[in-house]
Design an enzyme around this catalytic site. Structure first.
Site, mmCIF file in Angstrom:
data_model
loop_
_atom_site.group_PDB
_atom_site.id
_atom_site.type_symbol
_atom_site.label_atom_id
_atom_site.label_comp_id
_atom_site.label_asym_id
_atom_site.label_seq_id
_atom_site.Cartn_x
_atom_site.Cartn_y
_atom_site.Cartn_z
ATOM 1 N N GLY A 118 0.823 -1.203 0.000
ATOM 2 C CA GLY A 118 0.000 0.000 0.000
ATOM 3 C C GLY A 118 0.857 1.252 0.000
ATOM 4 N N ARG A 131 0.517 -5.353 -6.156
ATOM 5 C CA ARG A 131 0.575 -6.636 -5.462
ATOM 6 C C ARG A 131 1.203 -7.651 -6.408
ATOM 7 N NH1 ARG A 131 -0.399 -4.939 -0.296
ATOM 8 N NH2 ARG A 131 -2.238 -3.583 -0.258
ATOM 9 N N ASP A 157 5.242 -5.019 6.040
ATOM 10 C CA ASP A 157 5.812 -6.313 6.422
ATOM 11 C C ASP A 157 5.876 -7.296 5.260
ATOM 12 O OD1 ASP A 157 3.071 -6.612 6.279
ATOM 13 O OD2 ASP A 157 2.896 -7.806 8.099
ATOM 14 N N THR A 200 4.196 2.710 5.594
ATOM 15 C CA THR A 200 2.815 2.270 5.762
ATOM 16 C C THR A 200 2.102 3.208 6.720
ATOM 17 O OG1 THR A 200 1.370 0.548 6.715
ATOM 18 C CG2 THR A 200 3.640 0.609 7.492
ATOM 19 N N ASP A 216 2.601 -0.199 11.873
ATOM 20 C CA ASP A 216 2.550 -1.528 12.496
ATOM 21 C C ASP A 216 3.804 -2.370 12.271
ATOM 22 O OD1 ASP A 216 2.239 -1.940 9.793
ATOM 23 O OD2 ASP A 216 0.556 -3.321 9.967
ATOM 24 N N ARG A 219 -5.483 -1.961 9.546
ATOM 25 C CA ARG A 219 -5.436 -3.430 9.567
ATOM 26 C C ARG A 219 -5.590 -3.933 11.013
ATOM 27 N NH1 ARG A 219 -0.790 -6.097 6.117
ATOM 28 N NH2 ARG A 219 0.494 -5.055 7.676
#
Length: 319
Positions: A11, A72, A103, A125, A129, A171
């Site tokens: 993303g 992706r 990640d 991101t 996270d 998320r």
């Protein structure tokens, strides 16, 4: 090293362009060629690689998204996909890669490092996270976007004396919801790191009404539940009518804040330094206001924890 590459994956997040710019210009400063890889790992497999000059990254530091685009790439998760990527790297004379993303991007970077092509990860991101770093590129900009939305929605909530539920991204991480909720003065914040209690939530709403409060803001992280589902549960429990705003991908866009521009610049430059020192399998981060590099495996083996002291404070201040 004489030639390195840089790509963005996963993303997009505001500040990625600042990091790309830093990688290119830091490399050129050290007389190292830098190649931009377009469309992430998919572009690496397909050979969408272009040598970049200083002018190629001019006037992008203020732009959101990523100049190198992102995509992706399920194929890269396979041995065959990684083999194709390595063939392209050899063909292009790339000796190392800077990979900007989350990640999933780090896992790809680690796979290439284990196969003999050193990679350094830069955390990009909005979810904040990534274990090992206090902040990721894009988090601050997304946070300010959410706060701006909260402020505007509160105007309407006040005018109509209603309860509003605002669903934010993140998320399985509650950082965006937690920080935005505290900064925006939300009455209740629901995050994945803390089990929510519907009875407690309703009690807080009713307690506020009894003391004359005419509106409330509830922030819910997408990792907890859908905002519309929460609205249904509240109405079933207490017959309190709510309105729901799902902010969605607006949180990813926009011109990066000064903080994200500086963070991207610091992280991108440090990544080049690490590669030129001959190290791969490293990740760049910020710890206690210092830029660091650390073993990338920490991003997979450690857990990112929300600052629960902020959560406790938010409950104390929203009585």
């Amino acid at each position: 090293m004489k030639r390195i590459g840089v790509l963005t994956s996963g993303g997009d997040s505001p500040g990625m362009n600042a990091a790309v710019r830093a990688v290119v210009r830091k490399g050129l400063y050290h007389q190292v060629e830098v190649a931009g890889i377009y469309h992430g790992y998919q572009g690496l497999i397909e050979g969408k690689i272009k040598t970049m000059e200083a002018g190629d990254v001019g006037d992008i530091i203020q732009r959101g998204g990523t100049k190198l685009y992102s995509a992706r790439c399920p194929e890269f998760k396979t041995e065959d996909g990684q083999r194709k990527a390595i063939e392209q790297m050899k063909k292009q004379g790339l000796e190392g890669l800077v990979i900007i993303g989350g990640d999933g991007s780090y896992r790809g970077a680690m796979a290439l490092t284990e196969k003999g092509f050193p990679c350094v990860g830069v955390p990009g991101t909005i979810d904040n996270d990534i274990p090992g770093t206090d902040y990721t590129i894009g988090f601050d900009t997304a946070l300010n976007t959410v706060i701006e939305a909260i402020d505007k929605i509160r105007d309407t909530a006040t005018s109509h004396e209603r309860t509003f539920i605002i669903e934010v991204m993140g998320r399985d991480s509650g950082d965006l919801a937690l920080w935005a909720g505290l900064a925006g003065g939300a009455e209740s914040i629901l995050i994945p790191e803390e089990n929510y209690n519907l009875d407690d939530l309703v009690e807080r709403l009713e307690k506020g009404k009894k003391r004359g409060k005419k509106h409330s803001i509830i922030i819910v992280a997408e990792g907890v539940m859908n905002g519309n589902k929460l609205a249904e549960l509240i109405e079933q429990k207490a017959e309190i009518e709510t309105r729901v705003s799902v902010l969605g991908h607006i949180q990813r866009g926009g011109s990066p804040t000064a903080r994200d521009r500086v963070l991207g610049s610091l992280f991108g430059a440090r990544a080049v330094e690490v590669l030129l020192a001959g190290h791969g399998g490293r990740a760049i981060g910020m710890r206690n206001h210092q830029v660091v590099d650390y073993d990338m495996t920490e991003a997979f083996t450690e857990a990112h924890d929300a600052d629960m002291s902020l959560y406790a404070l938010s409950k104390e201040l929203s009585i």
